[in-house]
Design a protein around this motif. Sequence first.
Motif, mmCIF file in Angstrom:
data_model
loop_
_atom_site.group_PDB
_atom_site.id
_atom_site.type_symbol
_atom_site.label_atom_id
_atom_site.label_comp_id
_atom_site.label_asym_id
_atom_site.label_seq_id
_atom_site.Cartn_x
_atom_site.Cartn_y
_atom_site.Cartn_z
ATOM 1 N N LEU A 18 1.575 -12.790 -13.989
ATOM 2 C CA LEU A 18 2.468 -11.877 -13.287
ATOM 3 C C LEU A 18 1.622 -10.991 -12.389
ATOM 4 N N ARG A 19 2.229 -10.502 -11.312
ATOM 5 C CA ARG A 19 1.564 -9.512 -10.473
ATOM 6 C C ARG A 19 2.439 -8.278 -10.393
ATOM 7 N N LEU A 20 1.914 -7.179 -10.872
ATOM 8 C CA LEU A 20 2.624 -5.917 -10.798
ATOM 9 C C LEU A 20 2.240 -5.176 -9.523
ATOM 10 N N SER A 21 3.198 -4.434 -8.997
ATOM 11 C CA SER A 21 2.961 -3.637 -7.797
ATOM 12 C C SER A 21 3.237 -2.174 -8.085
ATOM 13 N N CYS A 22 2.457 -1.321 -7.464
ATOM 14 C CA CYS A 22 2.640 0.126 -7.555
ATOM 15 C C CYS A 22 2.682 0.649 -6.120
ATOM 16 N N ALA A 23 3.893 0.895 -5.639
ATOM 17 C CA ALA A 23 4.081 1.315 -4.255
ATOM 18 C C ALA A 23 4.163 2.835 -4.178
ATOM 19 N N ALA A 24 3.391 3.406 -3.268
ATOM 20 C CA ALA A 24 3.345 4.855 -3.132
ATOM 21 C C ALA A 24 4.150 5.316 -1.931
ATOM 22 N N SER A 25 4.764 6.469 -2.088
ATOM 23 C CA SER A 25 5.424 7.148 -0.969
ATOM 24 C C SER A 25 5.098 8.634 -1.060
ATOM 25 N N GLY A 26 5.029 9.279 0.100
ATOM 26 C CA GLY A 26 4.717 10.696 0.109
ATOM 27 C C GLY A 26 3.235 10.994 -0.019
ATOM 28 N N THR A 27 2.422 9.948 -0.125
ATOM 29 C CA THR A 27 0.973 10.115 -0.211
ATOM 30 C C THR A 27 0.330 8.791 0.162
ATOM 31 N N SER A 28 -0.946 8.844 0.432
ATOM 32 C CA SER A 28 -1.682 7.613 0.685
ATOM 33 C C SER A 28 -2.245 7.099 -0.630
ATOM 34 N N ILE A 29 -2.015 5.821 -0.889
ATOM 35 C CA ILE A 29 -2.485 5.236 -2.144
ATOM 36 C C ILE A 29 -3.997 5.248 -2.222
ATOM 37 N N SER A 30 -4.660 5.373 -1.080
ATOM 38 C CA SER A 30 -6.119 5.343 -1.066
ATOM 39 C C SER A 30 -6.733 6.688 -1.458
ATOM 40 N N ILE A 31 -5.929 7.735 -1.513
ATOM 41 C CA ILE A 31 -6.429 9.046 -1.909
ATOM 42 C C ILE A 31 -6.517 9.112 -3.418
ATOM 43 N N GLY A 32 -7.715 9.393 -3.920
ATOM 44 C CA GLY A 32 -7.875 9.481 -5.359
ATOM 45 C C GLY A 32 -7.887 8.130 -6.036
ATOM 46 N N ALA A 33 -8.094 8.162 -7.323
ATOM 47 C CA ALA A 33 -8.049 6.935 -8.112
ATOM 48 C C ALA A 33 -6.599 6.572 -8.426
ATOM 49 N N THR A 34 -6.377 5.304 -8.734
ATOM 50 C CA THR A 34 -5.064 4.836 -9.182
ATOM 51 C C THR A 34 -5.272 4.044 -10.456
#
Length: 120
Positions: A18-34
């Motif tokens: 399976l491939r899970l996705s974590c979509a960000a809004s209101g911020t850049s996903i590249s900021i900070g760790a995830t």
Amino acid sequence: QVQLVESGGGLVQAGGSLRLSCAASGTSISIGATVWYRQAPGKQRELVAGITRGGNTNYADSVKGRFTISRDNAKNTVYLQMNNLKPEDTAVYYCNKGKSDTSFSPGGPWGQGTQVTVSS
């Protein structure tokens, strides 16, 4: 408002992927760790994988060699590719931002998560 939305879970047989996705809004996903965490019934939430702002990755021992975390800045999304799934991977999977660029401790509120069920 910062929001992370998980998707991609489902029911799969042992050995499947399976491939899970974590979509960000209101911020850049590249900021900070995830980070990706999971919580199985009756168990504490545990860290599965994390990616730092610089792209360094870390995995729980139980998923090393089977799971891969990656980030697509253009799509503002972090993925968790899960291969060779086992019944013990069954859990609700959550993504979150780390407390800092390199921290894998969760720094924000938890979302609804996405259910992964692996049948034997």
